[in-house]
Write an enzyme that holds these catalytic residues in place. Structure first.
Site, short mmCIF file in Angstrom:
data_model
loop_
_atom_site.label_atom_id
_atom_site.label_comp_id
_atom_site.label_asym_id
_atom_site.label_seq_id
_atom_site.Cartn_x
_atom_site.Cartn_y
_atom_site.Cartn_z
N CYS A 198 0.01 4.04 2.42
CA CYS A 198 0.73 3.68 4.29
C CYS A 198 2.07 3.11 4.04
O CYS A 198 2.71 3.80 5.42
CB CYS A 198 -0.19 1.46 3.91
SG CYS A 198 -1.25 1.20 4.03
N CYS A 213 0.71 -1.67 0.22
CA CYS A 213 -0.06 -0.12 -0.23
C CYS A 213 0.85 1.28 0.13
O CYS A 213 1.36 1.80 0.98
CB CYS A 213 -1.19 0.04 0.92
SG CYS A 213 -1.24 1.67 1.65
#
Length: 122
Positions: free
Chosen positions: A33, A30
């Protein structure tokens, strides 16, 4: 305090045994992230009195499912075992630091009273 990796075995105990706990739900693939991780780590180092946990949603799918994580990163804050904040999406350092201060400043008697009011519908 540095961040702590939370697992199925440690998640509930961490949330219930500590006054303030932030949890970052993330995955290695991600992009947002990965952008939020250094912010999370930097702010965690500035608050020794707060637990900062991380849940790898790929490795800990049971926790992610139980928490109904549908988008990552998702950030949760718990105070005295009560979830007081939940938001998907990465925060900037200033916003995250402000959130930590806001959670520290919560009047938990007011929070519990509001929860009771919502549960009784009054």
């Amino acid at each position: 305090m540095s961040t702590t990796n939370l697992t199925t075995e440690s998640f509930e105990k961490t949330v219930t045994d500590n006054d303030i706990v932030f949890v970052d739900f993330w995955a290695s693939w991600c992009g947002p992230c990965r952008m939020f991780a250094p912010v999370y780590d930097k702010v965690s180092a500035q608050h020794e009195d707060v637990v900062f946990g991380k849940v790898d949603t790929e490795a800990e799918q049971a926790i992610a499912a139980a928490a109904q994580i549908s988008s990552i990163p998702t950030l949760m804050a718990f105070r005295e075992g009560i979830m007081v904040f939940r938001q998907a999406g990465a925060l900037g350092e200033k916003d995250f630091a402000g959130l930590v201060d806001a959670v520290k400043g919560l009047d938990m008697d007011e929070v519990r009273a509001e929860i009771a009011k919502q549960e009784t519908g009054k």
